[in-house]
Write a protein that holds these residues in place. Structure first.
Motif, PDB file in Angstrom:
ATOM      1  N   LYS A 303       0.723  -1.301  -0.074  1.00  0.00           N
ATOM      2  CA  LYS A 303      -0.062   0.022  -0.087  1.00  0.00           C
ATOM      3  C   LYS A 303       0.925   1.385   0.157  1.00  0.00           C
ATOM      4  O   LYS A 303       0.420   2.346  -0.168  1.00  0.00           O
ATOM      5  CB  LYS A 303      -1.036   0.034   1.232  1.00  0.00           C
ATOM      6  N   SER A 304       2.133   1.169   0.298  1.00  0.00           N
ATOM      7  CA  SER A 304       3.008   2.241   0.301  1.00  0.00           C
ATOM      8  C   SER A 304       2.945   3.216  -0.869  1.00  0.00           C
ATOM      9  O   SER A 304       3.460   2.319  -2.018  1.00  0.00           O
ATOM     10  CB  SER A 304       4.375   1.762   0.351  1.00  0.00           C
ATOM     11  N   ASN A 305       2.524   4.382  -1.024  1.00  0.00           N
ATOM     12  CA  ASN A 305       2.745   5.235  -2.171  1.00  0.00           C
ATOM     13  C   ASN A 305       1.725   4.538  -3.283  1.00  0.00           C
ATOM     14  O   ASN A 305       2.127   4.831  -4.461  1.00  0.00           O
ATOM     15  CB  ASN A 305       3.924   5.307  -2.851  1.00  0.00           C
ATOM     16  N   PHE A 306       1.006   3.854  -2.861  1.00  0.00           N
ATOM     17  CA  PHE A 306      -0.102   3.167  -3.796  1.00  0.00           C
ATOM     18  C   PHE A 306      -0.853   4.338  -4.829  1.00  0.00           C
ATOM     19  O   PHE A 306      -1.287   3.983  -5.810  1.00  0.00           O
ATOM     20  CB  PHE A 306      -1.146   2.550  -3.189  1.00  0.00           C
ATOM     21  N   THR A 307      -1.363   5.479  -4.300  1.00  0.00           N
ATOM     22  CA  THR A 307      -2.013   6.465  -5.081  1.00  0.00           C
ATOM     23  C   THR A 307      -1.050   7.051  -6.079  1.00  0.00           C
ATOM     24  O   THR A 307      -1.466   7.023  -7.417  1.00  0.00           O
ATOM     25  CB  THR A 307      -2.073   7.732  -4.059  1.00  0.00           C
ATOM     26  N   GLU A 308       0.301   7.167  -5.863  1.00  0.00           N
ATOM     27  CA  GLU A 308       1.030   7.425  -6.853  1.00  0.00           C
ATOM     28  C   GLU A 308       1.293   6.603  -7.845  1.00  0.00           C
ATOM     29  O   GLU A 308       1.220   6.996  -9.123  1.00  0.00           O
ATOM     30  CB  GLU A 308       2.252   7.739  -6.220  1.00  0.00           C
ATOM     31  N   LYS A 309       1.153   5.216  -7.675  1.00  0.00           N
ATOM     32  CA  LYS A 309       1.454   4.409  -8.570  1.00  0.00           C
ATOM     33  C   LYS A 309       0.036   4.282  -9.382  1.00  0.00           C
ATOM     34  O   LYS A 309       0.197   4.095 -10.822  1.00  0.00           O
ATOM     35  CB  LYS A 309       1.151   2.881  -7.894  1.00  0.00           C
ATOM     36  N   ILE A 310      -1.084   4.533  -9.045  1.00  0.00           N
ATOM     37  CA  ILE A 310      -2.303   4.267  -9.824  1.00  0.00           C
ATOM     38  C   ILE A 310      -2.489   5.551 -10.771  1.00  0.00           C
ATOM     39  O   ILE A 310      -3.173   5.699 -11.637  1.00  0.00           O
ATOM     40  CB  ILE A 310      -3.584   4.105  -9.131  1.00  0.00           C
ATOM     41  N   GLU A 311      -1.970   6.818  -9.947  1.00  0.00           N
ATOM     42  CA  GLU A 311      -1.673   7.954 -10.961  1.00  0.00           C
ATOM     43  C   GLU A 311      -1.105   7.882 -12.290  1.00  0.00           C
ATOM     44  O   GLU A 311      -1.556   8.180 -13.396  1.00  0.00           O
ATOM     45  CB  GLU A 311      -1.179   9.177 -10.275  1.00  0.00           C
ATOM     46  N   THR A 338     -15.755  -1.634  -0.405  1.00  0.00           N
ATOM     47  CA  THR A 338     -15.049  -0.311   0.116  1.00  0.00           C
ATOM     48  C   THR A 338     -14.003   0.126  -0.877  1.00  0.00           C
ATOM     49  O   THR A 338     -13.255  -0.405  -0.851  1.00  0.00           O
ATOM     50  CB  THR A 338     -14.760  -0.286   1.394  1.00  0.00           C
ATOM     51  N   GLN A 339     -14.149   1.616  -1.391  1.00  0.00           N
ATOM     52  CA  GLN A 339     -13.133   2.106  -1.920  1.00  0.00           C
ATOM     53  C   GLN A 339     -11.992   2.756  -0.924  1.00  0.00           C
ATOM     54  O   GLN A 339     -12.307   3.388  -0.073  1.00  0.00           O
ATOM     55  CB  GLN A 339     -13.708   3.399  -2.504  1.00  0.00           C
ATOM     56  N   THR A 340     -10.858   2.383  -1.206  1.00  0.00           N
ATOM     57  CA  THR A 340      -9.697   2.410  -0.261  1.00  0.00           C
ATOM     58  C   THR A 340      -8.731   3.395  -1.066  1.00  0.00           C
ATOM     59  O   THR A 340      -7.991   4.117  -0.238  1.00  0.00           O
ATOM     60  CB  THR A 340      -9.053   0.980  -0.025  1.00  0.00           C
ATOM     61  N   PHE A 341      -8.350   3.332  -2.447  1.00  0.00           N
ATOM     62  CA  PHE A 341      -7.490   4.334  -3.084  1.00  0.00           C
ATOM     63  C   PHE A 341      -8.245   4.933  -4.306  1.00  0.00           C
ATOM     64  O   PHE A 341      -9.282   4.341  -4.986  1.00  0.00           O
ATOM     65  CB  PHE A 341      -6.302   3.553  -3.477  1.00  0.00           C
TER      66      PHE A 341
END
Length: 825
Positions: A303-311, A338-341
């Motif tokens: 989950k580390s930096n996962f938002t940056e990955k999906i960006e 449930t939406q998590t990212f």
């Protein structure tokens, strides 16, 4: 007078000739003058003339007619007219002759085939009439015209029309007034119009004034000025919707001087356009996946930096929103999401803090279909406008026009999903894009499972320690004199026996000891009896009632009577089956973990080398080009750019190989069976790519086709990939001035493609590992030959999937022979 009037004049001359011959024949007996005229006319005309009596016997034939059929006149006179007709047409000949004889003075015409003396068949048009001779008998006067050339021209015309109307491309003929004069069937079908509804109409009538004035008119005017024009554009059609076309305008002149028309060829290249866009998106997504995968391997917390990955994924895919949902169960055991990212593009509304996206029930919220599709391992995608009403309303409330969702599985468990939304346009998701998104989900699922395995391994160790601490101890007691044995109920129960089922004598107990442990137990028992031992500890295997093996740690001592003679053996038994099995699982898990860690290390090392090396080359040559440009030196720029291109291809090939081996390992690879020729479609097509490479190394390539097999049925794309990997290795590992021989041969069951080189060969200790993933005979950065170790692994898996047998024979320093056997059936 133009050519169109000539057939009409010829028909008129023929008609006059028939009338005159009929008149002269009626009068030929009345006057010698008429007789001479008749004879002259009969002999001197460009048609074949026959007089046939009621029995079908030729009574007269002109010289031209006899020569036209390759006979002399005498050879035909007094012979049956049926002899000069094609056999299949004889019933029709008889029918026509009967009609003439029963309808005197009426004229009949037909087309039939005659046979010349040399066997050549010609088409003729016959005109016949029945006349009475001076002696009152009936004769049929037959005038024949050779129409062979006309038949050929007619056949060519019909074939031309068939070809034009069979074409999937659109063909039209437009005059200078922008009016359609000819169109083919494909053009009519795409507009849902009949031919007569288009011909005579103007281009604006069909395409609309706006499309005509803004796009079509200018190109037509250029064409009428003598230019060949080609362009590409999107068009809206009635039957196919919005399509992307390549349009070609060719000037046409009827007299070879003034341009009178434009021939317009329109080719639907929508799929090519969509595919090209999809390929670019796929390559971008796969490059991003490669970077993300490396980060997953480095960091234990996925989950580390996962938002940056999906960006990065969202920008690579060109979408509006990327998000991750995780599954769970509510208090009633119902599946929730449930939406998590989430990542959203600029201007797109975020849904991450939407309370409707927390513990959202699949079925109760109207997404039962989504649950069914995803839990079955399928992709949920398409245009929202086409979805069921409840789904459409929910998704359109978030401005979603097109969606693609891939399920995430941790092992066999439906863990959640990753979704991609397009809020700007109604995108049709191609297979390339869908497969790329599926790959993203698979990598996330694998990473999640790896973390779960690590946690499970920790928990297993804890359970193992607890099991040891809380294990029950069972008692056993053997009477040496009576050979009877007592065991506690727990021991019997663990072996599957009830209290009264287990016989209380030593012989039965020993018979249930595993045969490999029986000698050891017998020796211990005898040592006790003989007084050689007083205590023992041993782990033995005992067969339960159902013949399954149970492990026990036995500890015992001997009790002697007052005379010092061993009388009883007593001890304890602790069942260690779970411990043993667990230890085996731990060992296997440790071995798998070590193997996985080794593969990971080798993978990272090789992939780092295979990616970093070409990147260093690209950067170095880019700096060289930059320096050359700053100095005004452009002499070597072309060669430097070629090196950059080759190294770029090397990176792409490495990523493609990783994705292909992943697809093969996951079972997602789909065979596409088709019929093809191995030599033409595989060997020749691939070798066009490798000829230049062989020339650079001065390697002689010899190709021998000893097979008569025209075609086989298999996966052509896979066959090409297999052969490419084999020939690539042959050229790579063959030194300069070496030889590579490619042979195609067959037997009754298989077609064999053999690649034989005199290269460096393979060591006998390594040849059994050539198909292992990431396996290479030389390791490290000092190895002589580049490669990612995936080529032969991919080749083997493709061969197995497509029922192609691969066999490798090699000797170090003497070359390698690879035989591919394609099944004929």
């Amino acid at each position: 007078m133009n050519d169109f009037s000539k057939p009409a004049l010829k028909e008129k001359s023929k008609e006059e000739l028939i009338l005159l011959v009929e008149q002269l024949q009626d009068q030929k007996s009345e006057s010698s003058i008429f007789q001479k005229k008749y004879n002259h006319l009969f002999e001197n005309n460009p048609f074949m003339l026959f007089n046939v009596d009621e029995d079908g016997i030729i009574k007269e034939v002109n010289e031209f007619g006899a020569n036209e059929l390759g006979y002399t006149r005498n050879e035909l006179l007094n012979t049956s007219v049926l002899n000069i007709f094609f056999e299949e047409d004889l019933p029709i000949v008889k029918q026509h002759m009967q009609r003439c004889l029963t309808n005197r003075n009426k004229r009949f015409s037909w087309q039939l085939r005659k046979v010349k003396k040399d066997g050549t068949i010609i088409w003729v048009r016959e005109t016949a009439t029945c006349l009475s001779t001076f002696d009152g008998k009936n004769e049929v006067l037959v005038l024949c015209e050779n129409i062979n050339e006309w038949k050929k021209a007619d056949e060519q015309k019909r074939r031309y029309e068939f070809i034009v109307n069979s074409s999937k491309n659109y063909l039209t003929l437009i005059n200078k007034n922008f009016v359609y004069e000819a169109v083919n069937d494909a053009y009519c079908n795409t507009h849902n119009l009949k031919r007569e509804e288009i011909i005579g109409k103007s281009v604006p009538d069909i395409w609309g004034e706006k499309t005509f004035s803004m796009t079509i008119k200018g190109f037509l005017e250029k064409c009428f000025n003598g230019e060949d024009v080609t362009y590409e554009s999107w068009f809206d059609t009635k039957s196919l919707g919005r399509r992307y076309y390549e349009v070609r305008y060719h000037p046409y002149s009827e007299d070879g001087k003034e341009i009178t028309h434009a021939v317009v060829l329109t080719i639907d290249i929508s799929e090519r356009k969509i595919y090209k866009t999809a390929v670019n998106r796929r390559d971008s997504i796969l490059q991003t996946i490669s970077n993300i995968s490396a980060d997953f391997l480095r960091n234990r917390n996925w989950k580390s930096n996962f938002t940056e990955k999906i960006e990065l994924l969202g920008k690579a895919a060109g979408v509006s929103r990327v998000y991750l949902f995780e599954n769970s169960f509510d208090g009633l055991g119902r599946l929730c999401m449930t939406q998590t990212f989430e990542w959203v593009a600029k201007g797109i509304k975020s849904q991450l803090n939407n309370p409707d996206m927390v513990n959202l029930l699949y079925s109760e919220s109207g997404f039962g279909r989504l649950k069914e599709i995803l839990s079955g391992g399928e992709i949920y995608s398409g245009l929202v406008e086409t979805f069921p009403k409840n789904e459409k309303e929910f998704l359109q409330g978030q401005d979603i026009k097109s969606i693609c969702i891939a399920p995430i599985f941790s092992a066999e468990t439906f863990w959640g999903f990753i979704g991609f939304d397009d809020c700007k346009e109604e995108r049709e998701w191609t297979n390339l894009e869908v497969d790329s998104i599926r790959t993203v989900a698979d990598i996330i699922g694998t990473t999640i499972r790896r973390n779960e395995n690590e946690n499970e391994l920790t928990r297993s160790k804890e359970r193992f320690q607890l099991a040891i601490e809380s294990s029950n101890v069972e008692i056993w007691d053997i009477n040496i004199l009576t050979k009877e044995i007592y065991t506690s109920g727990g021991l019997k129960k663990s072996l599957g026996y009830s209290e009264d089922e287990y016989p209380n004598y030593i012989k039965f107990w020993l018979s249930r000891v595993h045969k490999e442990d029986r000698d050891k137990v017998g020796l211990l028992y005898n040592n006790f009896i003989q007084g050689k031992s007083t205590r023992f500890e041993s782990e033995i295997r005992i067969c339960a009632k159902d013949d399954s093996l149970r492990w026990f740690f036995m500890r015992g001592t001997v009790l002697k009577d007052k005379n010092g003679t061993p009388a009883r053996l007593m001890g304890t038994a602790i069942e260690t089956t779970e411990k043993i099995l667990h230890q085996k699982e731990l060992v296997e898990a440790k071995e798998r973990a070590e193997h996985s860690d080794k593969l990971k290390s080798e993978f990272l090392a090789q992939m780092s080398h295979e990616v970093r090396t070409p990147l260093h080359v690209i950067l170095s040559y880019s700096e060289i080009i930059q320096d050359d440009l700053s100095e005004g030196n452009t002499k070597n720029i072309g060669n430097n750019l070629e090196v950059i291109k080759l190294e770029g291809r090397r990176i792409i090939n490495t990523v493609d190989s990783i994705l292909l081996i992943s697809e093969l390992n996951s079972g997602n690879y789909v065979c596409n069976k088709e019929t093809f020729n191995v030599y033409e479609n595989v060997i020749e097509s691939v070798m066009e790519e490798y000829v230049e490479l062989a020339l650079k190394k001065r390697i002689k390539i010899k190709m021998c086709n000893n097979s008569k097999c025209k075609s086989i049925k298999n996966d052509l794309e896979a066959s090409i990939k297999i052969f490419k990997n084999i020939i690539d290795n042959a050229i790579k590992f063959t030194p300069e001035n070496g030889n590579v021989v490619i042979t195609l041969e067959e037997n009754k069951d298989d077609v064999h493609l053999i690649v034989d080189d005199d290269g460096i060969g393979i060591d006998e200790n390594y040849i059994g590992k050539v198909f292992d993933t990431f396996s290479q005979e030389d390791h490290g950065y000092s190895r002589k030959f580049e490669g990612n170790g995936l080529g032969l692994s991919v080749t083997k898996k493709l061969c197995d999937i497509n029922n192609i047998n691969i066999n490798i024979e090699s000797e170090k320093g003497k070359g390698t022979k690879v035989r591919l056997s394609f099944p004929l059936n």
